[in-house]
Design an enzyme around this catalytic site. Structure first.
Site, PDB file in Angstrom:
ATOM      1  N   VAL A  38       3.710   4.629  15.865  1.00 49.85           N
ATOM      2  CA  VAL A  38       2.836   3.391  15.500  1.00 49.85           C
ATOM      3  C   VAL A  38       2.948   3.044  14.006  1.00 49.85           C
ATOM      4  O   VAL A  38       3.149   4.075  13.448  1.00 49.85           O
ATOM      5  CB  VAL A  38       1.683   3.547  16.513  1.00 49.85           C
ATOM      6  CG1 VAL A  38       1.987   2.971  18.347  1.00 49.85           C
ATOM      7  CG2 VAL A  38       0.590   4.953  16.270  1.00 49.85           C
ATOM      8  N   LYS A  51       4.388   2.656  -1.634  1.00 52.29           N
ATOM      9  CA  LYS A  51       3.813   3.305  -2.699  1.00 52.29           C
ATOM     10  C   LYS A  51       3.433   4.444  -3.154  1.00 52.29           C
ATOM     11  O   LYS A  51       2.824   4.591  -3.948  1.00 52.29           O
ATOM     12  CB  LYS A  51       2.033   1.904  -1.895  1.00 52.29           C
ATOM     13  CG  LYS A  51       2.387   1.054  -1.576  1.00 52.29           C
ATOM     14  CD  LYS A  51       2.815  -0.285  -3.025  1.00 52.29           C
ATOM     15  CE  LYS A  51       3.296  -1.305  -2.030  1.00 52.29           C
ATOM     16  NZ  LYS A  51       4.912  -1.090  -1.570  1.00 52.29           N
ATOM     17  N   ASP A 302       6.144 -10.501  10.967  1.00 51.54           N
ATOM     18  CA  ASP A 302       7.026 -10.661  10.891  1.00 51.54           C
ATOM     19  C   ASP A 302       8.546 -11.804  11.120  1.00 51.54           C
ATOM     20  O   ASP A 302       9.358 -12.820  11.123  1.00 51.54           O
ATOM     21  CB  ASP A 302       7.688  -9.449  10.473  1.00 51.54           C
ATOM     22  CG  ASP A 302       7.857  -8.460   9.023  1.00 51.54           C
ATOM     23  OD1 ASP A 302       6.787  -9.314   8.627  1.00 51.54           O
ATOM     24  OD2 ASP A 302       8.217  -7.924   8.993  1.00 51.54           O
ATOM     25  N   HIS A 436     -18.381  -5.691 -17.768  1.00 55.20           N
ATOM     26  CA  HIS A 436     -17.838  -5.851 -18.642  1.00 55.20           C
ATOM     27  C   HIS A 436     -17.725  -3.655 -19.304  1.00 55.20           C
ATOM     28  O   HIS A 436     -19.406  -3.599 -19.199  1.00 55.20           O
ATOM     29  CB  HIS A 436     -18.091  -6.731 -20.368  1.00 55.20           C
ATOM     30  CG  HIS A 436     -17.561  -6.245 -21.431  1.00 55.20           C
ATOM     31  ND1 HIS A 436     -16.489  -6.760 -21.376  1.00 55.20           N
ATOM     32  CD2 HIS A 436     -18.168  -5.382 -22.273  1.00 55.20           C
ATOM     33  CE1 HIS A 436     -15.865  -5.985 -22.922  1.00 55.20           C
ATOM     34  NE2 HIS A 436     -16.857  -5.475 -23.264  1.00 55.20           N
TER      35      HIS A 436
END
Length: 460
Positions: A38, A51, A302, A436
């Site tokens: 799975v 990755k 897919d 920032h």
């Protein structure tokens, strides 16, 4: 008699396991069939393993550049591929085990074995039959191939098999300069391979905005990778233990060849209905509800070719599960972020500049850019390469596309996708206070630049 289920799911990849869990959450009696492990390609051989390799490559680059920060060390690095593979396998095992645990916790019955349709309401697996009111075909995809001599030779690799190499190839030729090819090339170049990418199209990752495609090619070349675009491969031969790739008028001699020319759908799950379920260009045809030409059979992921990305498969799987249990939900895929995990990373969502010009005209769009070379956090972190580019409609300020290149942009693209989904305009984004110093404030600055009012860029 076959045991009856509300929903049968064939395939336990991103579309399959998510749809099974969603259907169970909605109260359905669900069964899932998986012929391997799975998690599908994404967890086992795709997104997650690559990755892991990219992070190793990134670590190598950090070590090499540590001296610039005053860290005294020996920048020479050697990769132990057996340990690299073992670490990757550990990550994969933890995640696939987690998926199996999720399925158990939701009461999904999981059957190991290759399953296919016998008829519109019956799935067969291992000689047994299972009845289901609705079936979700989540067969996923497999590596593609090209019809040239030599692809069967020893030393030829796919995006699946290269992830189990226990040694670093001295020379690696990557046939295909798409997302997967560029990512694997990035990793193995950092590991120490001499890498050549051969791409048939005019540019790397041809679906990408041209400006970022060119920038990606430049960064890969800077990493020592040889790039050959607009080049066709005609054959592969082997002599004396070395492979030779004939590309254009050149012969590329190498130890290993990675054939990375896209992926094709795995249609084995269609079984007896392979001639009845409508397909087009090898993909199963579905509507926005993820229904096939047979209303009680769905095909998310897919296998339908709409968007061959795991996060798109998640959404398609959820949509299919809901509709299989009576809902009428539509899956819209116009704002699916795309990510390329090279060094630096690339991410985008929405239209490229060329697509926007085609739709709105050159005078109907605004473009804004902010380079990371002008961003304080990026400079402090030693990652000044790249930029953020935004494209907006001139008439209303609608954000049409966002394209990013730089360290960490695959995390940052989610903000752009979220704001685009909420139809927030470039005028509003330019006014949103960003923290920032962060790299994310470059997105706000790029939006301001599109309007001609960026504070941190010189006056045009």
């Amino acid at each position: 008699m076959a045991e009856k289920y509300d929903v049968a799911v064939i395939g336990g990849g991103p579309a399959g396991y998510v749809s099974a869990i969603k259907a169970a959450m909605l109260g359905g009696k669900v069964i899932l069939f998986e012929k391997d492990v799975v998690g599908g390609t994404c967890l086992n051989r795709g997104c997650i393993p690559t990755k892991s390799y990219i992070k190793t490559a990134e670590t190598i680059e950090e070590i090499k550049n540590a001296g610039k920060r005053g860290i005294v060390n020996d920048p020479k690095t050697v990769v132990d591929m057996e340990q690299v593979v073992a670490y990757k396998d550990g990550v994969v095992k933890k995640l696939t085990g987690g998926v199996a645990g999720l399925l158990r916790s939701h009461g999904v019955t999981v059957i190991s074995g290759e399953a296919s349709l016998k008829d519109k309401t019956t799935v067969v697996c291992g000689g047994k039959e299972y009845a289901a009111a609705a079936t979700l075909l989540c067969g996923g995809s497999v590596p593609g191939a090209i019809p040239i001599p030599g692809t069967e030779l020893e030393g030829m690799l796919t995006s699946d098999t290269i992830l189990d190499l226990k040694e670093v190839p001295g020379e690696l030729c990557v046939i295909g300069g798409g997302v997967i090819g560029c990512e694997i090339a990035t990793a193995f170049a950092a590991f120490g391979s001499k890498v050549t990418i051969v791409e048939y199209a005019q540019a790397l990752i041809p679906m990408m905005d041209k400006e970022l495609s060119a920038a990606t090619e430049k960064s890969l070349k800077a990493a020592g990778i040889t790039i050959m675009t607009a080049t066709a491969v005609s054959q592969i031969s082997k002599e004396g233990g070395k492979l030779t790739v004939k590309a254009g008028g050149n012969g590329i001699v190498c130890d290993k060849v990675l054939l990375c020319v896209g992926r094709k759908p795995d249609l084995s799950c269609l079984g007896s209905l392979s001639g009845e379920i409508k397909t087009e260009k090898r993909y199963v045809v579905v509507n926005e509800k993820m229904q096939t030409s047979i209303p009680n059979i769905y095909a998310p992921g897919d296998i339908n070719g709409k968007s061959m990305l795991a996060h798109a498969a998640f959404k398609m799987g959820e949509t299919a599960a809901k509709n299989a249990l009576g809902a009428k939900e539509r899956c819209k895929l116009s704002l699916v972020p795309s990510c390329v995990y090279t060094l630096p990373e690339v991410a985008s969502v929405g239209m490229t500049e060329a697509e926007a010009v085609k739709t709105y005209g050159k005078d109907g769009i605004l473009t804004g850019r902010f380079p990371f070379a002008a961003n304080g956090r990026a400079l402090a972190c030693g990652h000044p390469e790249g930029l953020i580019k935004v494209i907006a409609s001139k008439k209303y300020g609608e954000l049409l596309g966002v394209h990013m290149m730089g360290a960490g942009v695959t995390e940052m693209i989610a903000e752009a996708a979220s704001l685009m989904s909420a139809e927030v305009t470039v005028h509003e984004i330019a006014e949103i206070i960003h923290p920032h110093p962060t790299c994310s404030e470059a997105f706000m600055e790029a939006c301001a630049d599109a309007l001609g009012k960026c504070i941190h860029l010189p006056k045009k």
